[in-house]
Design a protein around this motif. Sequence first.
Motif, mmCIF file in Angstrom:
data_model
loop_
_atom_site.group_PDB
_atom_site.id
_atom_site.type_symbol
_atom_site.label_atom_id
_atom_site.label_comp_id
_atom_site.label_asym_id
_atom_site.label_seq_id
_atom_site.Cartn_x
_atom_site.Cartn_y
_atom_site.Cartn_z
ATOM 1 N N GLU A 98 59.258 -74.591 102.098
ATOM 2 C CA GLU A 98 59.878 -73.818 100.981
ATOM 3 C C GLU A 98 58.526 -73.426 100.094
ATOM 4 O OE1 GLU A 98 62.402 -72.889 100.400
ATOM 5 O OE2 GLU A 98 62.296 -72.455 98.092
ATOM 6 N N SER A 99 57.826 -74.388 100.036
ATOM 7 C CA SER A 99 56.403 -74.120 98.956
ATOM 8 C C SER A 99 55.640 -72.615 99.664
ATOM 9 C CB SER A 99 55.702 -75.181 98.835
ATOM 10 O OG SER A 99 55.125 -75.657 100.028
ATOM 11 N N MET A 100 55.625 -72.894 101.192
ATOM 12 C CA MET A 100 54.755 -71.649 101.532
ATOM 13 C C MET A 100 55.570 -70.121 101.550
ATOM 14 S SD MET A 100 53.722 -73.404 105.256
ATOM 15 C CE MET A 100 52.812 -72.312 106.225
ATOM 16 N N ARG A 101 56.982 -70.560 101.595
ATOM 17 C CA ARG A 101 57.661 -69.216 101.353
ATOM 18 C C ARG A 101 57.612 -68.709 99.898
ATOM 19 N NH1 ARG A 101 62.653 -67.572 99.385
ATOM 20 N NH2 ARG A 101 63.005 -69.593 98.574
ATOM 21 N N VAL A 102 57.435 -69.676 98.952
ATOM 22 C CA VAL A 102 57.263 -69.396 97.492
ATOM 23 C C VAL A 102 56.196 -68.574 97.369
ATOM 24 C CG1 VAL A 102 57.153 -70.203 95.224
ATOM 25 C CG2 VAL A 102 59.036 -71.116 96.537
ATOM 26 N N ALA A 103 55.006 -69.348 97.982
ATOM 27 C CA ALA A 103 53.622 -68.766 98.133
ATOM 28 C C ALA A 103 53.701 -67.427 98.567
ATOM 29 C CB ALA A 103 52.584 -69.707 98.547
ATOM 30 N N LYS A 106 55.316 -64.902 96.369
ATOM 31 C CA LYS A 106 54.358 -64.530 95.160
ATOM 32 C C LYS A 106 53.095 -63.646 95.583
ATOM 33 C CE LYS A 106 51.654 -66.819 91.438
ATOM 34 N NZ LYS A 106 50.742 -65.699 91.595
ATOM 35 N N THR A 107 52.600 -64.031 96.665
ATOM 36 C CA THR A 107 51.503 -62.906 97.122
ATOM 37 C C THR A 107 52.130 -61.364 97.427
ATOM 38 O OG1 THR A 107 50.773 -64.760 98.311
ATOM 39 C CG2 THR A 107 49.718 -62.767 99.004
ATOM 40 N N LEU A 108 53.109 -61.375 98.067
ATOM 41 C CA LEU A 108 53.765 -60.129 98.246
ATOM 42 C C LEU A 108 54.250 -59.597 97.150
ATOM 43 C CD1 LEU A 108 54.957 -58.804 100.909
ATOM 44 C CD2 LEU A 108 57.291 -59.585 100.319
ATOM 45 N N ALA A 109 54.756 -60.122 95.969
ATOM 46 C CA ALA A 109 55.112 -59.456 94.696
ATOM 47 C C ALA A 109 53.878 -59.149 94.043
ATOM 48 C CB ALA A 109 55.834 -60.553 93.972
#
Lengths: 205, 247
Positions: A98-103, A106-109
Amino acid sequence: MAHSVAVKTSGLALKASAFGLIVMASPALAAGDSKGGLPQLDFTTWPTQIFWLVVSFALAYVLMWRVVTPRIASVLEDRHDRLDDDMQRARQAADEAESMRVAFEKTLADARAEATEKTRLSTAAAVAEAEKKNDAAAKRLATKIGKAEAKIMEARDNALTELDDVAVTSAIDAAAALAGVKITKTDAKKAVKAAAKAMPAMEQN
Amino acid sequence: MHSPVEQFTIKSLLALELFGFDISFSNSALFMMLSVLVSVTYLTMAMRRREIVPGRLQASAEMFYEFISEMVKSNVGSEGRPFFPFIFTLFIFLLFGNMLGLIPYSYTFTSQIVVTFVLAAFIFVGVTLVALIKHGMHFFSFFVPPGAPKVLVPFLIIIEVISYFVRPVSLSVRLFANMLAGHTMLKVFAGLAVMLTSAGGVFAAGSVLPFLALIGLTGLEVLVAGLQAYVFTILTCMYLNDALHLH
């Protein structure tokens, strides 16, 4: 739970008593064997039964208490621990994912925002450049057009002057040939100008 | 022709005597010991490999354990935990005794009133002692139903006391009577089938009927064997619960 069991047991007790009636009614039983009656009521067999019941039940209790139940309990506990452990690890892995997905999101955004900003900047720059170039080209063109127009006007004026001269000469020649009158150049010029004034359309053209 | 109750006769296999009492090793004693040995061997062997994902045998042993564990938990609560080995032993001992007794030519020791009564009396005395140790004199309030009208209290106390003392009797007679009746029925039908066969002719053909009934009854007796072990055990749990929590 307790209620249903009570009902069940009373039902069974009923059944047992019904069976008991059958047993009592059975002539074979009533006749009995040589000792008479049920062997269960032969009290001489009771001491041995009580003795071996105590021995076997005590043995069973000690074995169940010391060997069997702890063994089953330890296996169940191991399994429980193992499951808990696995569940915890799975939960941890899920949290990590989940944290990886969030990160990642964020990078993508961030990347997307950066790209948008860069695109905007470069577009603006390109637009400004193009406008500048366009203006310069327009200016250049305007001067060129102006010059060309001036040249054209000059050429037309020259052509018109030349046309006047031709008209004067042809007027003198025409007068001489037709009327035999010799007119001066000055007079001819005056006449041509007057004629030209009378035909403004030609001038316009 | 044998009597259908002859099967319950105690036969001495090895004559023994202690303090003047006849404690001969009998057919009954043999099956008590077999019940212990078979059940302990089965439960030990089944758990031998200690598998995290159990096979059929191990799963069945665990099932027995969890069944009784759940029974004690739901009927007695967490305070019943120290009594779990006893309850478990009681259930397994009775279940294997009843089941082994259904094998032809074996002996059903639970069909003896003395056996079931000694077990029930032990439970009755044990449960009463547990209650007295835990609650002292307060235990006697158990015989006074809460919220009863004052006028009725003396009568209710008499009824409650009688019902309390009837417990070991009903507990032991229930198991004994079920086993006695079931095995007698089986013997009656088996005897009828044999009698008709030996009569020959049309009667021999007719012996199919009691034989079919015998098959059905055997199935029923398997059910009764399991159910009576369960009933005896769960009632013990309830008595224990009463002792630990009174009302």
